[in-house]
Design an enzyme around this catalytic site. Structure first.
Site, short mmCIF file in Angstrom:
data_model
loop_
_atom_site.label_atom_id
_atom_site.label_comp_id
_atom_site.label_asym_id
_atom_site.label_seq_id
_atom_site.Cartn_x
_atom_site.Cartn_y
_atom_site.Cartn_z
N CYS A 137 53.96 54.11 55.53
CA CYS A 137 54.61 53.80 56.79
C CYS A 137 53.96 54.61 57.91
O CYS A 137 53.18 55.51 57.66
CB CYS A 137 56.09 54.14 56.73
SG CYS A 137 56.35 55.89 56.48
N CYS A 140 53.95 58.45 58.18
CA CYS A 140 53.00 59.24 57.39
C CYS A 140 51.89 59.81 58.27
O CYS A 140 51.33 60.86 57.95
CB CYS A 140 52.37 58.38 56.31
SG CYS A 140 53.56 57.68 55.17
N ASP A 176 36.86 32.72 33.40
CA ASP A 176 36.54 33.66 32.34
C ASP A 176 37.87 34.03 31.70
O ASP A 176 38.92 33.82 32.31
CB ASP A 176 35.86 34.87 32.97
CG ASP A 176 35.75 36.03 32.01
OD1 ASP A 176 35.30 35.79 30.89
OD2 ASP A 176 36.12 37.14 32.39
N ASP A 219 35.59 38.26 36.06
CA ASP A 219 35.65 39.66 36.48
C ASP A 219 34.61 40.52 35.81
O ASP A 219 34.29 41.59 36.30
CB ASP A 219 37.03 40.25 36.18
CG ASP A 219 37.17 40.59 34.71
OD1 ASP A 219 36.79 39.74 33.89
OD2 ASP A 219 37.64 41.69 34.40
N ASP A 225 29.92 38.16 33.82
CA ASP A 225 30.18 36.96 34.63
C ASP A 225 29.38 36.95 35.92
O ASP A 225 29.28 35.92 36.58
CB ASP A 225 31.67 36.89 35.02
CG ASP A 225 32.56 36.73 33.81
OD1 ASP A 225 32.22 35.90 32.97
OD2 ASP A 225 33.56 37.44 33.73
#
Lengths: 740, 51
Positions: free
Chosen positions: A31, A34, A439, A623, A627
């Protein structure tokens, strides 16, 4: 147990003036409050660094003087507050993008300032023509317009002039050629007309054109920059750290990318391998599913080649780093990638296809106008003015906005759905997809293992085990903890590196970890016929005990998403590097008939080439490192954010989260975006069909040119906004864009 | 109409000041973190520090 020190010096960049600089992505900033918390905490530290949080990018930059400030202390302090810093190095590409976007904004500001002021003067002239403006005042207004327009165009037109020049030098035509020509000629003609005290000048059209186009380009660049920053943060969050062992045996944590060939690295159980290398000592089993797609674990011992991204299962390993070498898997994959990427660049973007056709037509039309007017006996001046008017009015303002405006809106909509686009033209390719190739491991299945026998375990024991598991950093323990997120964590958990965690609960010791750690080897041996990809986490609490079986399971929404995609008319296939007997049950569960297992990277590529040869346009979703070549050679490609970096770089889009439905959302949004692009191109063609004949007949006044140009640009932009609303409305899993 | 000789340059000058202001803001990094700036305005921690 104390962890080895982080090698902070490696992360700091030194300025010439002795100032030290450090950039990090912040994890845990949720938020706006912070911002103040982090900054004031850092300001209170000795040495007082200049700390600045960038909330948009979720990044922190620190700057301080040599020797006065303890970076390790700052790390620790923020960690205790609940923020984790991930050291960060701005990639070259992102810096260039930031500069380009700033430059466009600067150009836009100047063009918009000039356009507003010139319009102020032009409106006065247009109104005056109907009433009683005297020629001297009109000349003064035209002169003032020239004084504003010429320097503004010289500055703000540069992005177009440079791009047009580059294209012409390469003997090509792009959209920027007619734009540059139109603007330059309009300005030149207007200056001449002003000098001879003529009635019409086109300063306003030329500058307004630049403003609209710059606005489109800036929005496009801003969107790309935002996606790039998020992608870079995600990469920093996942960037593996490595524990390097120096010659004298000292262990330091360094970022994996700073490892050099020949370094020795210690990999503990449960950690990812930070680099490719050869095992120097130790023995373990590696989960290489990210690399090969194979879910069965491989046993490795000294002398074996291992690859970055594999998960070390149960023994500590010392690796000798080997960046690259001929004959390794990575080497083969890079070679395949290069070949596939070359094939990909053959795709011609919609806008380029249109402009390749449009630019010559416009130039021929202008030339024809000039010749026709001369033929009909007009003076050279009148013929030239009319021809230039044709160029001005057909200057592809709406056309140049038609596609990018939709791309900006659609990629913004996808961004909100958790899809980050790598390439702007990917939307056009996504829209043409008719076949989807998945995949298996990490794509159809969730990237993290799940507890599969939770129902057989006593709920009280499960809750206790999950609470204990929260104290561990091992991926398998985290999976147990994730199964019961509300379990209370016992106090004072001790982690035995590589074995498990233990804690005293009500005076009795609870242990969670390897079966040996919990004394449950006999029970594990009694479990017969375990699948090779199942992992075991043991738990003992006094006399009570449990064995958690974990494995990768289908993503939560995989079945629905695949069904929805199939209903929408996409052909679905699974190409996996895993063993066929592991692929088959999964393909059955998903109802996919077309599946293959045990494929090597090159075989995946050749299968995609077969699809391409039979006229199919395939989307590859994958991933693994294996691939990457397939992703690069497919017509379009996506990968989940957990994928390896090579894979992400090869994909057109990256999606975030545990669900598979971003694939569906991407295809829907892209199809809708493409149909809006076509409507937009139609609208600008219609505008030209009306405006160009007027200009050819010499009936075009600056007022009509300005109104038509801004009108069509606004129409096209407003129409583009529909691409964003579509994604919000399409939360249901049915694909609307692809009704048969 | 001689009033235009004053008003038009005046209008341009005012606009130019605005443009310079924008370019200054851009170069001093005020457009780098738009979301952060929106929330920083609500934080009053800088005032407490000065007390």
């Amino acid at each position: 147990m104390s962890l080895p020190a982080l090698d902070y010096d490696a992360l700091v960049t030194r300025g010439k003036d002795g100032a030290l600089r450090f950039e990090a992505a912040i994890d845990g900033m949720t938020c706006a409050a912070c911002i103040g918390e982090i900054e004031s905490a850092l300001h209170k530290l000795p040495g007082m660094p200049a700390a600045r949080v960038n909330y948009t990018n979720r990044r922190l930059s620190l700057e301080w003087r040599e020797g006065l400030f303890d970076l390790a202390g700052a790390f620790e302090r923020l960690r205790r507050m609940g923020y984790r810093l991930r050291p960060f190095e701005l990639a070259g590409g992102e810096l260039i993008e930031q500069e380009a976007s700033k430059r466009l904004l600067r150009c836009l500001a100047i063009a918009a300032f000039a356009a507003m002021n010139i319009m102020l003067l032009s409106v006065a002239v247009w109104v005056g023509e109907k009433s009683d403006i005297d020629p001297a005042t009109r000349d003064m207004f035209h002169g003032l317009s020239a004084l504003i327009a010429l320097p503004a165009a010289a500055f703000a037109g540069q992005p177009f002039f440079q791009s047009a020049f580059t294209a012409l030098r390469a003997r090509r035509l792009n959209m920027d050629v007619p734009i540059s020509l139109g603007v330059t000629l309009a300005l030149a003609m207007s200056v001449y007309e002003t000098l001879i005290h003529a009635e019409h000048a086109y300063f306003d059209s030329a500058i307004m054109l630049l403003t609209f186009l710059l606005l489109g380009r800036y929005l496009d660049a801003a969107m790309r920059r935002k996606t790039r920053a998020v992608a870079a943060n995600l990469a920093a969050l996942r960037a593996p750290a490595a524990c390097r062992i120096s010659a004298d045996g000292v262990e330091t944590i360094v970022p994996a990318r700073q490892l050099r060939r020949g370094d020795h690295v210690l990999v503990r159980p449960g950690e990812l391998l930070p680099a490719d290398g050869v095992v120097a000592s130790g023995a373990s089993a590696l989960d290489e599913s990210v690399i090969t797609g194979e879910t069965a674990r491989r046993n490795v011992a000294a002398g074996d080649h291992v690859f970055a991204g594999s998960l070390n299962h149960h023994g500590a390993l010392t690796l000798s780093v080997e960046a690259a070498g001929a004959g390794t898997l990575l080497d083969e994959i890079e070679r395949l990638l290069e070949k596939a990427t070359a094939a990909r660049s053959r795709y011609v973007r919609l806008a380029d296809r249109v402009s390749a056709f449009y630019a010559p037509v416009v130039h021929i039309a202008a030339l024809a106008t000039l010749l026709a007017w001369l033929w009909l006996g007009a003076s050279l001046h009148d013929a030239l003015v009319t021809a230039i008017a044709v160029l001005i009015v057909t200057c592809p303002c709406a056309l140049a906005l038609a596609v990018p405006a939709v791309q900006v809106v659609a990629s913004g909509a996808l961004f909100r759905r958790g899809v980050l686009l790598n390439a702007a033209d990917a939307i056009e390719r996504f829209a043409e997809i008719d076949t989807i190739v998945f995949d298996k491991t990490g794509t159809l299945t969730s990237p993290h293992p799940r507890v599969v026998n939770g129902a057989d375990i006593d709920p009280d024991v499960f809750a206790l085990a999950a609470g204990l598991a929260r104290g561990s950093s091992h991926p398998l323990a985290r999976a147990v903890a994730a199964a019961r997120p509300d379990a209370a964590m016992p106090a004072d958990i001790t982690e035995e590196q590589g074995q498990g965690v233990r804690a005293l609960v009500d005076g009795v010791e609870a242990r969670l970890g390897s079966p040996a750690f919990c004394g449950l080897e006999a029970e594990v041996a009694a479990l017969k016929g375990l699948e090779p990809d199942v992992s075991i986490v043991a738990f003992r609490y006094g006399v009570r005990h449990a064995l958690f079986r974990l494995r990768q399971v289908l993503r939560a929404d995989a079945v629905e998403t695949i069904a929805a995609l199939a209903r929408s008319g996409f052909a679905i296939a699974i190409l996996s590097g895993d063993r066929p007997e592991a692929v088959e049950p999964l393909a059955k569960a998903l109802g996919v008939a077309d599946w293959r297992g045990g494929l090597k990277p090159a075989e995946k590529v050749s299968r995609l080439d077969e699809l391409r040869a039979s006229g199919r346009k395939a989307l590859m979703v994958g991933d693994g490192l294996n691939d990457a070549p397939a992703l690069a050679s497919a017509y379009a490609s996506m990968s989940p954010v957990e994928a390896t970096q090579v894979t992400q770089a090869a994909a057109d889009a990256v999606f975030v989260g545990e669900r598979l439905d971003p694939v569906l959302a991407t295809l829907q949004t892209s199809r809708r975006a493409r149909s809006i692009m076509r409507v937009n191109l139609g609208l600008s063609a219609a505008y030209n069909a009306v405006a160009a004949p007027l200009a050819m007949l010499g009936m075009l006044t600056p007022l009509i040119a300005a109104a038509a140009m801004s009108g069509s640009s606004m129409l096209v932009t407003l129409n583009a906004l529909r691409a964003g609303s579509a994604a919000g409305a399409s939360d249901s899993p049915t694909a609307k864009g692809s009704a048969p | 109409m001689t009033v235009l000789l004053i008003l038009v340059p005046l209008a341009l000058a005012l606009g130019f000041v605005g443009l310079l202001g924008f370019l200054w803001a851009l170069n001093s990094g005020q457009y780098d973190d738009l979301d952060g700036a929106a929330s920083r305005v609500l934080s009053d921690e800088d005032i407490e520090d000065k007390k």
